[in-house]
Design a protein around this motif. Structure first.
Motif, PDB file in Angstrom:
ATOM      1  N   ASP A 177      -3.251 -64.109 -32.933  1.00  0.00           N
ATOM      2  CA  ASP A 177      -1.955 -63.780 -32.129  1.00  0.00           C
ATOM      3  C   ASP A 177      -1.114 -64.760 -31.341  1.00  0.00           C
ATOM      4  O   ASP A 177      -1.711 -65.703 -30.758  1.00  0.00           O
ATOM      5  N   ILE A 178       0.054 -64.795 -31.322  1.00  0.00           N
ATOM      6  CA  ILE A 178       1.153 -65.471 -30.600  1.00  0.00           C
ATOM      7  C   ILE A 178       0.949 -65.025 -29.210  1.00  0.00           C
ATOM      8  O   ILE A 178       1.270 -63.603 -29.187  1.00  0.00           O
TER       9      ILE A 178
ATOM     10  N   GLU B 241       1.482 -60.585 -33.863  1.00  0.00           N
ATOM     11  CA  GLU B 241       0.755 -61.209 -35.059  1.00  0.00           C
ATOM     12  C   GLU B 241       1.568 -62.441 -35.630  1.00  0.00           C
ATOM     13  O   GLU B 241       2.852 -61.897 -35.850  1.00  0.00           O
ATOM     14  N   LYS B 242       1.020 -63.476 -35.994  1.00  0.00           N
ATOM     15  CA  LYS B 242       1.848 -64.497 -36.471  1.00  0.00           C
ATOM     16  C   LYS B 242       2.650 -64.235 -37.885  1.00  0.00           C
ATOM     17  O   LYS B 242       3.890 -64.565 -37.745  1.00  0.00           O
ATOM     18  N   LYS B 243       1.994 -63.274 -38.719  1.00  0.00           N
ATOM     19  CA  LYS B 243       2.856 -62.776 -39.936  1.00  0.00           C
ATOM     20  C   LYS B 243       3.638 -62.082 -39.558  1.00  0.00           C
ATOM     21  O   LYS B 243       4.975 -61.748 -40.672  1.00  0.00           O
TER      22      LYS B 243
ATOM     23  N   THR C 158       6.065 -62.452 -36.995  1.00  0.00           N
ATOM     24  CA  THR C 158       6.959 -63.282 -36.264  1.00  0.00           C
ATOM     25  C   THR C 158       8.234 -63.338 -37.005  1.00  0.00           C
ATOM     26  O   THR C 158       9.417 -63.278 -36.400  1.00  0.00           O
TER      27      THR C 158
END
Length: 106
Positions: free
Chosen positions: A56-57, A69-71, A73
C-alpha cells in the motif's frame, strides 16, 4: 508542501473523523481509498476503513492514515474526496478539482 495522490476536503475530513468516533474504528485502521472495476464501464470509487496491506501507499492527512493500493493510484491521482450534505442526498463523492465547473443555466 506535501503532495498526496488523493486529497480530502475539510467537510469530508470532519465527516470521516465523526465516523471514526461514532463507529469506534479500532487503532491501527485507516481510511482505504480505492476503485472497483476498471473495464469498459469505467471505475467505481470506494471508501472504507481497513488495515494497511503489503504494498500500500500510506500517508496521513489531518491525523487520518490513508491507504491506497499501488495499482489503484493511476485512477485516483488528483482526485479529492468531498462530502455532500443536502436536502436531496448526503454522502461522499470523488471530484476532480482541476476540472472547470459547468456553467449554470440562467
Amino acid at each position: 508542501m506535501n503532495i498526496h495522490p488523493v486529497s480530502i476536503s475539510e467537510k469530508a475530513l470532519g465527516e470521516i473523523k465523526e465516523i471514526i468516533a461514532k463507529k469506534k474504528i479500532p487503532e491501527g485502521y485507516g481510511l482505504r481509498i480505492g476503485i472497483r472495476g476498471a473495464g469498459c464501464a469505467g471505475v467505481s470509487y470506494m471508501l472504507g476503513f481497513d488495515k494497511k496491506k503489503e504494498g500500500d501507499i500510506e500517508y496521513s492527512i489531518a491525523g487520518i492514515n490513508v491507504f491506497i493500493e499501488k495499482k489503484h493510484t493511476m485512477y485516483l491521482i488528483g482526485l479529492e474526496v468531498d462530502f455532500y450534505d443536502g436536502a436531496d442526498a448526503r454522502g461522499f463523492s470523488f471530484v476532480n478539482p482541476d476540472l472547470p465547473v459547468p456553467d449554470q443555466a440562467h
